[in-house]
Scaffold this active site. Sequence first.
Site, short mmCIF file in Angstrom:
data_model
loop_
_atom_site.label_atom_id
_atom_site.label_comp_id
_atom_site.label_asym_id
_atom_site.label_seq_id
_atom_site.Cartn_x
_atom_site.Cartn_y
_atom_site.Cartn_z
N HIS A 287 0.83 -1.21 0.00
CA HIS A 287 0.00 0.00 0.00
C HIS A 287 0.86 1.25 0.00
O HIS A 287 1.90 1.31 0.63
CB HIS A 287 -1.05 -0.01 1.13
CG HIS A 287 -0.51 0.06 2.53
ND1 HIS A 287 -0.22 1.25 3.14
CD2 HIS A 287 -0.26 -0.90 3.45
CE1 HIS A 287 0.19 1.01 4.39
NE2 HIS A 287 0.20 -0.29 4.59
N ASP A 299 6.09 0.90 6.87
CA ASP A 299 4.65 0.72 6.63
C ASP A 299 4.13 1.82 5.72
O ASP A 299 3.69 2.85 6.19
CB ASP A 299 3.91 0.74 7.97
CG ASP A 299 2.46 0.36 7.83
OD1 ASP A 299 2.06 -0.12 6.76
OD2 ASP A 299 1.71 0.55 8.82
N GLU A 333 -4.98 1.95 2.56
CA GLU A 333 -5.09 0.72 3.35
C GLU A 333 -5.35 1.09 4.81
O GLU A 333 -6.13 0.45 5.49
CB GLU A 333 -3.79 -0.10 3.24
CG GLU A 333 -3.83 -1.44 3.99
CD GLU A 333 -3.41 -1.35 5.44
OE1 GLU A 333 -3.81 -2.21 6.23
OE2 GLU A 333 -2.71 -0.39 5.82
N GLU A 334 -4.66 2.15 5.26
CA GLU A 334 -4.64 2.42 6.70
C GLU A 334 -5.98 2.83 7.28
O GLU A 334 -6.29 2.54 8.43
CB GLU A 334 -3.61 3.53 7.00
CG GLU A 334 -2.17 3.14 6.72
CD GLU A 334 -1.63 2.06 7.65
OE1 GLU A 334 -2.39 1.56 8.50
OE2 GLU A 334 -0.45 1.70 7.50
N ASP A 359 3.38 -6.32 3.53
CA ASP A 359 2.99 -5.23 4.44
C ASP A 359 3.28 -5.58 5.89
O ASP A 359 2.43 -5.45 6.76
CB ASP A 359 1.50 -4.87 4.25
CG ASP A 359 1.09 -3.66 5.09
OD1 ASP A 359 1.96 -2.85 5.44
OD2 ASP A 359 -0.11 -3.54 5.40
N HIS A 431 3.22 2.84 12.90
CA HIS A 431 2.28 3.93 13.15
C HIS A 431 2.79 4.98 14.13
O HIS A 431 2.01 5.61 14.84
CB HIS A 431 0.92 3.39 13.65
CG HIS A 431 0.21 2.52 12.66
ND1 HIS A 431 -1.02 1.95 12.92
CD2 HIS A 431 0.56 2.10 11.42
CE1 HIS A 431 -1.40 1.23 11.86
NE2 HIS A 431 -0.45 1.29 10.95
ZN LIG Z 1 0.63 -1.29 6.39
#
Ligand SMILES: [Zn+2]
Length: 481
Positions: A287, A299, A333-334, A359, A431
């Site tokens: 992503h 990520d 995606e998130e 991912d 994140h």
């Molecule tokens: Zn991800």
Amino acid sequence: MHTTPSRRRIALAAAGLMLGLSISLPLSAQSFEAKDLVAAEALREAGLKSGLAYELVDSLVTEIGPRPAGSLNDQRAVDWAVAQLQRLGFANVRAEAVPLRAWKRGDAHAHVTAPFPQPLVMTALGNSVATPKEGIHAEIAYYADLDALKADASDRAHGRIVFIDQKTERTRDARGYGRAVAARIQAPLEAAKRGALAVAIRSIGTDRDRLAHTGATRYAEGVTRIPAVAVSVPDADLIARMTRYGQPIKMHLALQAEGGIAAVSHNVIAEIPGSERPEEIVMIGAHLDSWDLGPGALDDGAGVGIVTAAARLMLEAGLRPRRTVRVVLFANEENGFDGANAYAEKYKSQVHQFVGESDLGAGLVYRFQSRVRAEALPAIQRIAEALAPLGIAPGSNEATPGPDAALLMRRNAWPALELSQDGSDYFDWHHTPNDTLDKIDPAKLRQNVAAWAVMAWLAAQSPLAFGPMPAAAPAAGAARP
Ligand SMILES: [Zn+2]
């Protein structure tokens, strides 16, 4: 029932695959062509020498940085991806529009006001509504984990700020995260059902850094939308220690945020058209979006680099796959899987040999798993053998690929392949502002590229179709944004 010797060998091989044993199959009409296996070896060696994945992540995080869906930077990332895929010589490079509702973070502050006033390091969860301007000041209702909150039928949470001290266990696969993440996703719903004014959770992360982890949370129709935040792990420990004093703990929480912003992002797609069955798709994805707090090197910059570089190896080697190899860089995606849902709808009638997604950062691949029809297992076994020199062991036929691919697998009953990465340290940085390029080991990234190239190439050349899946479609594959 009569079973022929060859069928028995295939069954044994399939059983061996489940058990992680290596049982070689006899050569038959179902075998790969020798030249395809030789090419797989060459791709594997070339992958281990390729610096392209790292160069791509470097470029993405340096030139673009954080790229939350629907933001200006997200659009810049789409333009970046299109330019890179064109430069690398792929065919049919395109950006397909994905309408979505964006969310935008504003200022956020929280501190304990009693019994021991202290500032807290925290961040709003994605989709959180704002507090009133003056903030919310209330007593904390402490819960050790989400289950404790769910089990509470009393009115203890009413009029309070619910605090959920959910711990995230460190595991090699994403299982520890998978068990903890419901606390983030369901927190505002479960707290609001009990009359809470707001909810704060211990960050879903395995680190000891004083940084909070964001991530998507969810509301439900008919339940009050309350503000939701995560505090850093050390700050969660601080709150837990304060509970020992038996006095009310009070918190002040003020945050700004804006949701429901109409925006458009794009799935970015590139192909190597198949020579014999161009209508059958080998889909390798990642992503393109990231959270806003950091540049998303792991990520999912790593995944973008890995799958792009893997496909590029085929072009460099002058290989033309039998089936079409398609790289898909998914939008959002998130915070809503809008890209995966758009892709699932647009391509639902197209045969997919498999869907896969990288991912889980940049750790080494240690396992290869499939979710294909039983008749295709001999081909899976042969791919597993080609991956073995990379230190990759065979797994089960119950793969859970990356989150976008898992959604496609569920929605369209497409076969899936999974290269399981060692994610032991991934959730230290996931994140957070700490998801930066220095967390990536270029050598580990190269092993990933080699593995994806071998897997995608052999799946494209396979004499056996991986689908269609049996009517009782796979149920599993918990999405984990
Ligand atoms: Zn991800």
